[in-house]
Design an enzyme around this catalytic site. Structure first.
Site, PDB file in Angstrom:
ATOM      1  CD  GLU A 173      -2.178   2.510  -3.555  1.00 30.69           C
ATOM      2  OE1 GLU A 173      -3.336   2.899  -3.807  1.00 30.69           O
ATOM      3  OE2 GLU A 173      -1.707   2.466  -2.389  1.00 30.69           O
TER       4      GLU A 173
ATOM      5  CG  ASP B 149      -1.821   1.141   1.346  1.00 28.88           C
ATOM      6  OD1 ASP B 149      -2.657   1.304   0.449  1.00 28.88           O
ATOM      7  OD2 ASP B 149      -1.698   1.908   2.326  1.00 28.88           O
TER       8      ASP B 149
END
Length: 663
Positions: A403, A374
């Site tokens: 990400e 993330d």
């Protein structure tokens, strides 16, 4: 394997006594225990176990207990060397570095004693002797207590290092666990956790869990998905809005409202039995404000901005800007997302070690096939280089996707291993989320077609693939958990939806589909994440408020059933021709509103995939593609098995994406 791995997460402690080695009975901390805040007179150990035979011979244990910073540490096991024992600013933490290069698997007994105590008998079998604490302003109060605890070194699975990660032959199903299926209503609410189930609250917990995913593995595998990525399922002991999982309060425990660590291992095992791998969503950048570290911080620099909220600028460009002011880099990397997500300082070497070892621990413990990271670029750049290098050293064929939410492919490519970079930065990250391609596709389908708009957006974005170390290893997607559903993005037009899904399931890269996208789930009246992540129809039988069950097809509309079957057909194509999708992509520049591309294996195996996309009705002569088709004789349309010659002229309906198998 589930029971044995679950058993790994059991660390035994002897209760401390004053001025002597403790002799009280051992007690067990189980994998399903609630928040790990140490009881007075006990020690918590992270990681809770380790393995011999790892690529790196070192493991650093974080010990947390009352006033242990001044303790001497010894271990009773030959072959285990204590390299260093370090205390930081809190009196309640010790960091113990072990060299286990010559150690055998088995139980270790550690003893923590005060300087004043006679430890000669304790250290008799300790190859390194007792290591004295090195301090950096630790509290000196020791209360003259002794601690003894056991620690397990497990034998590493002989095939662990060679595990194969997800790749371009796979298709990923992204799940919001709380919203997918409730398989065990008994864990909907758990004592001590304030955020309780309320399905009427779009931002509340709805009760989905690991058992719900396990119960529906058949549906996922039958659809043709070969990997599952779930939003985080580690403990989120937050007062509200905890369902999404991105505010971790314990890096080593599954949130009990989802299940136990043993349940997570069972999910991995049962998924693997159906040919499906598990990708874990990891958060390196921040924690939840309910984490123990916010009550008892190991060091003053553990949390960025001295533990006080300062918002990130979100200016990721600062990391690449040749004209940058250093404070802009700090404003991006050191800032917090929101006050409830304290930002971690990965420049602290002990915190960096903790996060590296935690990732390795979950791969080993749960048999993962990959990791999704993330908010990748928000963490310290130097740390990310070390984190990826260590993971790939331990697992050379593992896949990890970061990400990086930007539509600038130059910035996306920067993080992927093997990419051309403007500096000497070293990255071992195999994959990145391809946000530029997602943006290009939606623009292509919503803009009017012209010389510089429409389908040309796709072509131009793919033409920048020279920036990437491995474009076919990028994770591509029509939508995800943080954006509007693709059906909504495309104005609830099923033909445009079909073009988008056909493209993402046949172009280069590793496709990821958000749960429910296959049945046209949408968010027409709201961009709220709680609405985007709505309950999957049929997953909540305990208090069902709908006759629709997408797992069985019951109650789905004709369009929803067609969409579901379309995704299934395209995924079957990927499974039938894995070498084709692992191979190269070739495309022709858009011409008269028609964009055509091909997929073929690197070594010609006699088959090739051709996809033609057009927004207006079009007559297309296949002779235009003679460079690609010259060695073939026929093209079979996937949707109805109609066979065409490679010199035929096709009439294609408007807003269509037509797939052919070329032989």
């Amino acid at each position: 394997m589930g029971a044995s791995r679950a058993g790994l997460l059991r660390t035994r402690f002897l209760q401390p006594s004053s001025l002597q080695i403790a002799t009280a009975a051992l007690f067990t901390v189980s994998a399903s225990t609630l928040p790990v805040y140490a009881a007075k007179g006990s020690i918590d150990v992270y990681p809770p176990n380790w393995w011999v035979g790892m690529e790196s011979p070192l493991v650093e244990l974080m010990l947390h207990g009352d006033n242990i910073a001044n303790k001497k540490v010894s271990v009773n096991r030959e072959g285990v060397v204590i390299n260093a024992v370090t205390a930081l600013d809190s009196p309640n933490y010790l960091f113990v570095t072990l060299d286990i290069s010559n150690a055998a698997s088995g139980e270790l007994i550690f003893t923590l004693t005060d300087d004043a105590e006679n430890t000669s008998n304790i250290n008799a079998n300790n190859e390194a002797g007792s290591a004295k604490v090195s301090h950096s302003s630790a509290n000196s109060s020791s209360n003259l207590l002794s601690y003894e605890f056991s620690y397990e070194l497990q034998p590493r699975d002989s095939e662990s290092k060679s595990r194969e990660g997800f790749s371009a032959k796979d298709a990923i199903y992204l799940i919001t666990p709380d919203r997918f299926a409730n398989g065990d209503s008994s864990n909907d609410d758990v004592a001590g956790y304030r955020d309780i189930v309320d399905r009427s609250n779009k931002g509340g917990r709805h009760g989905g869990d690991i058992k719900g995913i396990i119960d529906n593995l058949g549906y996922i595998a039958d659809m043709g998905f070969t990997q599952i990525w779930t939003m985080p399922m580690l403990e989120n002991a937050m007062a509200k809005y905890s369902y999404h999982g991105y505010s971790t309060t314990d890096f080593y425990q599954i949130d009990p409202r989802f299940g136990t660590n043993a349940d997570y291992v069972t999910l991995s095992e049962k998924a693997n039995e159906q040919g499906v791998g598990i990708i874990m969503d990891m958060v390196l950048n921040h924690i939840g404000s309910g984490h123990l570290w916010m009550e008892d911080t190991p060091s003053d620099d553990w949390i960025n901005n001295e533990g006080n909220f300062v918002a990130t600028t979100h200016k990721r460009e600062s990391l690449h800007d040749p004209h940058v002011i250093e404070s802009d880099i700090e404003g991006f990397s050191d800032g917090w997302f929101v006050p409830t997500m304290p930002d971690l300082n990965q420049k602290n070497p002990h915190l960096a070690n903790y996060l590296i070892q935690n990732a390795i621990w979950w791969v080993e413990f749960a048999g993962l096939s990959g990791i999704r990271v993330d908010t990748y670029s928000y963490s310290d750049k130097g740390f990310l280089s070390k984190w990826t290098a260590r993971l790939m050293s331990e697992y050379p064929s593992l896949n990890i996707v970061g990400e990086e939410w930007t539509i600038n492919p130059a910035i996306t490519a920067y993080w992927q291993a093997g990419s051309h970079r403007h500096d000497e930065y070293v990255s071992a990250l195999p994959s990145v989320m391809d946000f530029p391609l997602q943006a290009a596709l939606t623009s292509a389908l919503t803009q009017e077609e012209s010389w510089n708009t429409g389908l040309g957006n796709i072509y131009e974005t793919l033409a920048t693939d020279f920036l990437y170390g491995d474009p076919n290893n990028l994770v591509i997607f029509p939508d995800n958990h943080d954006m509007s559903r693709i059906f909504t993005q495309l104005g609830h037009d099923i033909d445009k939806w079909n073009m988008a899904m056909t493209f993402f399931l046949t172009t280069r890269g590793i496709p990821q589909v958000f749960y429910g996208t296959e049945i046209l789930m949408a968010n027409p009246d709201s961009s709220d994440h709680g609405i985007i992540r709505s309950d999957f129809p049929g997953g909540f039988k305990q208090n069902s408020d709908s006759a629709v069950n997408a797992f069985t097809g019951e109650g789905l509309s004709q369009d929803e059933r067609w969409a579901q079957q379309r995704v299934k057909t395209l995924l079957a194509l990927r499974q039938n021709y894995p070498n084709v999708f692992m191979g190269e992509m070739k495309h022709y520049a858009p011409h008269d509103g028609v964009y055509t591309y091909f997929r073929r294996a690197e070594e010609d195996d006699g088959s090739m995939i051709m996809v033609i996309m057009n927004k207006q009705e079009a007559k297309v002569s296949l002779a235009r593609y003679s460079t690609m088709l010259s060695k073939y004789t026929q093209a079979t349309r996937l949707s109805d098995k109609t066979v065409f010659g490679v010199d035929d002229t096709l009439t294609l309906p408007p807003m269509s994406a037509t797939v052919f198998v070329v032989n």
